[in-house]
Design a protein around this motif. Structure first.
Motif, PDB file in Angstrom:
ATOM      1  N   TYR A   1       0.581  -1.345  -0.076  1.00 49.10           N
ATOM      2  CA  TYR A   1       0.148  -0.163   0.066  1.00 49.10           C
ATOM      3  C   TYR A   1       0.795   1.232   0.045  1.00 49.10           C
ATOM      4  CZ  TYR A   1      -2.897  -3.586   1.736  1.00 49.10           C
ATOM      5  OH  TYR A   1      -3.781  -4.719   1.928  1.00 49.10           O
ATOM      6  N   ARG A   2       0.438   2.390  -0.373  1.00 44.46           N
ATOM      7  CA  ARG A   2       1.055   3.534  -0.292  1.00 44.46           C
ATOM      8  C   ARG A   2       1.816   3.635   1.106  1.00 44.46           C
ATOM      9  NH1 ARG A   2      -1.200   8.240  -0.944  1.00 44.46           N
ATOM     10  NH2 ARG A   2      -3.262   7.487  -1.122  1.00 44.46           N
TER      11      ARG A   2
ATOM     12  N   GLN B   1      -4.115  -9.431   0.773  1.00 45.86           N
ATOM     13  CA  GLN B   1      -5.620  -8.851   1.061  1.00 45.86           C
ATOM     14  C   GLN B   1      -6.582  -9.894   0.594  1.00 45.86           C
ATOM     15  OE1 GLN B   1      -6.056  -5.661  -1.786  1.00 45.86           O
ATOM     16  NE2 GLN B   1      -3.940  -6.004  -2.051  1.00 45.86           N
TER      17      GLN B   1
ATOM     18  N   VAL C   1      -6.509  -1.050   5.688  1.00 50.20           N
ATOM     19  CA  VAL C   1      -7.467  -0.487   5.208  1.00 50.20           C
ATOM     20  C   VAL C   1      -8.016   0.743   5.728  1.00 50.20           C
ATOM     21  CG1 VAL C   1      -9.758  -0.832   4.102  1.00 50.20           C
ATOM     22  CG2 VAL C   1      -7.830  -2.746   3.840  1.00 50.20           C
TER      23      VAL C   1
ATOM     24  N   PRO D   1       0.011   4.244  -7.037  1.00 50.48           N
ATOM     25  CA  PRO D   1      -0.119   3.297  -6.006  1.00 50.48           C
ATOM     26  C   PRO D   1      -0.455   1.751  -6.644  1.00 50.48           C
ATOM     27  CG  PRO D   1      -2.252   4.397  -6.328  1.00 50.48           C
ATOM     28  CD  PRO D   1      -1.321   5.097  -7.274  1.00 50.48           C
TER      29      PRO D   1
ATOM     30  N   LEU E   1     -10.221  -4.196  -0.907  1.00 50.73           N
ATOM     31  CA  LEU E   1      -9.127  -3.868  -1.852  1.00 50.73           C
ATOM     32  C   LEU E   1      -9.059  -4.929  -3.171  1.00 50.73           C
ATOM     33  CD1 LEU E   1      -6.223  -3.461   0.706  1.00 50.73           C
ATOM     34  CD2 LEU E   1      -7.311  -1.461  -0.641  1.00 50.73           C
TER      35      LEU E   1
END
Length: 839
Positions: A559-560, A568, A636, A818, A831
């Protein structure tokens, strides 16, 4: 290689090919030789009213102040700690008998103080006194026509408070603290030259959150006749020592404030870094001062995290050691920590834990329940010798290396040579009522990578020990022993890829006791790329195994804001931490993002990893506790925010951020040469973000002071043309032995240039293949996005949480692209992996 053109996903880096050239000079960096005293004030992190962020201060003793800018702290763990004991929960400033609401104040957090300013003109500054102790100085001035002001402490319900019955000196007012389980916690003292009066604040009855928070707590303090005051708040285990300490403070009121500022400024300048982007400079320097506050005593132990972990632990110590001590030249600190844990090594040959380094190095705790601490210890002992040049510690601790390596081989390996361990013996150690939340028995991938590093590091150290000890009183080195270790290492290198399933297109997280491969996709495989002394999967692997492995991590766990602990799409993936302790532990290694993993990811792939580094810069300045990195984050967002979880300031997170900065981006790292171990690789990955004007085709980029073999060396980076980067080395003091600096990308590892002393400087010129995403195009280099408002409780907002178009959010313009996007569907946020363009 030089004729190959590559595309680059990040659009932020300068892909480099090194060609060594001797240059007479480079442009002088337009910076001071060091950060000045005034710089600490410029590091202020401003928070608007209602930001609700905490703040954290600590010193070299066992104290820690974890405060809040909220009127009622949302974290029940806020307070002032002396070791494990919480002396007080909170403080109140009153005007005319009414407490001021901190949530209405603008706040500025600096490394040495925190200040509050209210709309009506009231101002409060709290300064830390000294480096060894966390005494506090409260300075308050009321607004126009303000009435009498007071300062009160809110004590925990289980703490009994005894104020002085008839104080002989009203300028010194001690409070004696105790609990049912202790004879005494010590005391705190209000000290002021303006003769305050003792008082006790009585909250009125009511159902507000503030009054509920105060219910059942003792609130003691002092009130002044004036609308301003200065109070020194002292604490100590032995109350009788408080008054002498205050007399010392009175003798030189400014000395302890200057001492603290000098300590923190020294941490910044010791491993000096400055680039053309002041936002980046502030974040790097905040990471240094926050990490410094996690060392304890004579810096012979680093706390894993604050505010609630109060003892040094082996795993955190040795993973953090490169970033916390080695890249900053703190050789004595590294030596003390390595030696201290060696002292508590299990030395009984008949014990199944023979040779293990303990989890905690204390005489009252002999816990040897981890499979990774011992190989981390051996590996970092090896790194210590390379960084410092002090191979004498290898001789001194050689018997411990032998016990650690032979003990593992003889008692804890299978027929192939892999370490066999229990389900919770790795860093993913959370255990619930039914056992491990992340059972990883009995051969985890990172444990085997560490074991390979231990075998090869032990053999390399043995070669040096044998040479240095020959004909002297030194430890015996058995060549058959070294040969056995190297043979085991060779077997592991040959079998590792296929045994862990790479021939089937995966690299398993662990091998189960029945020999099957665990199907879960976890990021621990990153350590197989970063911890062995020589890559098991080299970057130029013709079979593409390394690229395939990195794709599996990138497309499912990156993730960023970092790297998650589980893919995920796994059915056990937990996107959030819940309020209950059980759910907290379940999520911690089954979805939570850990900055420690981000460090491994950046080392495995610095180009793609810079996107995470940029986000960590923003985390340090704009998220959670100002100036630091937390233990973990939710994977998340919920309610539009990514929440920080675990310890609010974490040694591993900060140390990995700083280690990666020097090793992966400045590109300076030692390796063992065939001759005497004096080789330093130079392999820079310089982001355009570092330049004041990324569009400029030439100009100064950055200046750093790095520690090489016991000496400081200034390294300057300049862009000397549209396709040229120049790196200049200039020793600031005599090197006690010649050092060979070799541009890694030339492939001529043994043909570098020697730096022999203070008068010796060398310049290397790198040519750049291309500049992907030129300035002005999508993906252009830019400073971390500071436009987002501070989120409530310090948790960062997710920019992709609002859907657009057909339901897929679009990344903000100019951001690093991303690897995963958020998608709203069926009332549930989840996600969807998004494939990324590969080179």
């Amino acid at each position: 290689m030089g004729g190959t053109r590559r595309s680059c996903l990040t659009g932020l880096l300068l892909p480099l090919i090194a060609c060594v050239a001797m240059s007479s000079s480079a442009k002088a960096a337009p910076v001071e030789p060091a950060y000045s005293d005034a710089y600490l004030d410029s590091m202020a992190i401003a928070q608007p009213p209602g930001s609700g962020r905490p703040f954290l201060y600590s010193s070299r003793d066992a104290s820690c102040w974890y405060g809040s800018t909220e009127r009622v702290p949302s974290d029940e763990r806020t307070g002032f700690y002396n070791g494990r004991l919480r002396l007080w929960d909170d403080f109140l400033v009153t005007v005319d008998g009414e407490p001021l609401n901190r949530a209405e104040a603008s706040v500025e957090v600096r490394p040495h103080q925190v200040s509050f300013q209210w709309p009506e003109g009231e101002e409060l500054t709290v300064q830390l006194l000294g480096a060894e102790h966390s005494d506090l100085r409260f300075r308050f001035s009321g607004g126009e026509d303000a009435g009498p002001a007071g300062l009160f402490l809110v004590f925990p319900p289980d703490v009994q408070v005894r104020p002085p019955e008839s104080p002989g000196d009203k300028a010194f007012l001690p409070f004696y603290l105790s609990t049912k389980d202790t004879v005494g916690l010590g005391g705190v003292a209000f000290c002021s030259e303006t003769l305050p009066q003792l008082d006790r604040f009585q909250p009125t009855s009511g159902m507000s959150a503030f009054h509920q928070y105060m219910a059942g707590k003792a609130v003691h303090g002092v009130v002044f006749k004036e609308s301003s005051f200065q109070v020194d708040l002292l604490y100590g285990v032995v109350p009788v020592l408080l008054k002498p300490r205050w007399r010392e403070i009175q003798a030189d009121p400014a000395a302890l404030i200057a001492e603290r500022k000098a300590w923190l400024l020294g941490e910044i300048n010791r491993s000096y870094f400055r680039c053309g982007n002041d936002t980046i400079n502030r974040a790097v320097n905040w990471a240094k001062v926050s990490l410094a506050q996690l060392w304890r005593g004579q810096q012979d132990g680093i706390l894993p995290g604050l505010p609630w972990v109060d003892k040094s632990q082996g795993r955190d110590t040795f993973i953090a050691l490169p970033g916390a001590a080695l890249v900053t030249g703190k050789w004595k600190i590294a030596e003390r920590n390595l030696s201290r844990f060696a002292y508590y090594q299990q030395q009984d040959p008949d014990n199944p834990d023979y040779g293990k380094i303990p989890t905690v190095a204390r005489p009252d705790e002999d816990i040897y329940n981890a499979a990774d601490i011992t190989p981390w210890w051996v590996r970092e002992l090896y790194d210590y010798g390379l960084y410092s040049g002090d191979t004498g510690l290898w001789l001194e601790l050689w018997p411990h290396v032998v016990a650690a390596t032979d003990g593992t081989l003889d008692k804890r390996t299978d027929e192939t040579g892999y370490i066999v361990h229990g389900p919770a013996d790795t860093w993913m150690e959370a255990v619930g009522p039914e056992g491990s939340w992340t059972p990883r028995d009995d051969r985890a991938v990172e444990i085997q990578a560490l074991w390979l590093a231990q075998l090869e590091a032990a053999a390399a150290m043995g070669t040096v020990v044998r040479r240095r000890g020959s004909g002297k009183k030194g430890p015996d080195v058995d060549d058959r022993q070294l040969g056995r270790w190297l043979q085991t290492a060779q077997t592991l290198r040959q079998r590792f890829p296929s045994d862990f399933g790479l021939d089937r297109g995966v690299l398993a997280d662990h091998i189960n006791p029945d020999g099957s491969l665990d199907p879960k996709n976890r990021p621990n495989k990153l350590f197989a790329l970063t911890v062995p002394l020589n890559p098991v999967f080299p970057p130029n692997d013709p079979n593409g195994a390394r690229d395939e492995l990195m794709r599996g991590v990138r497309n499912h766990m990156v993730y960023r804001w970092g790297v998650a602990s589980l893919a995920q799409d796994d059915p056990d993936f937990h996107p959030h931490h819940e309020s209950s302790a059980t759910r907290l532990e379940a999520a911690f290694f089954n979805g939570a993002v850990h900055p420690m993993l981000s460090g491994a990811y950046k080392s495995a792939d610095p180009d793609h990893g810079w996107g995470i580094a940029r986000h960590e810069i923003q985390q340090i300045l704009d998220w959670g506790c100002p100036g630091t990195l937390s233990e973990a984050l939710d994977a998340v967002p919920r309610e539009g925010h990514v929440r920080t979880v675990g310890a609010v300031s974490m040694a591993l997170s900060l140390a990995e951020f700083l280690r990666s900065w020097q090793q992966d981006y400045l590109g300076i790292k030692p390796v063992m040469s065939r001759a005497d171990g004096t080789l330093w690789n130079l392999d820079p990955r310089i982001p355009l973000d570092w330049m004041a004007d990324p569009a400029s085709e030439e100009g100064w980029i950055a200046t750093a002071v790095v520690w090489i073999r016991g000496a400081r060396v200034k390294v300057e980076y300049h862009r000397t043309g549209p396709e040229e980067l120049t790196v200049a080395f200039d020793p600031l003091e005599d090197l006690y032995m010649p050092v060979t600096v070799s541009p890694y990308r030339t492939g001529r590892a043994e043909q570098g240039t020697a730096l022999e002393g203070v008068a010796t400087s060398r310049t290397y010129v790198f040519s750049m293949e291309d500049l992907p995403y030129p300035p002005g195009k999508p993906g252009e280099a830019r400073a971390p996005d500071r436009s987002m408002p501070p989120p409530p409780h310090g948790n960062a907002p997710a920019r992709e949480s609002v859907t657009e178009g057909r339901g897929r959010p679009q990344p903000p313009a100019g951001w690093f692209k991303p690897h995963a996007f958020f998608l709203e569907a069926g009332g549930r946020t989840y996600l969807e992996p998004q494939a990324t363009r590969e080179r």
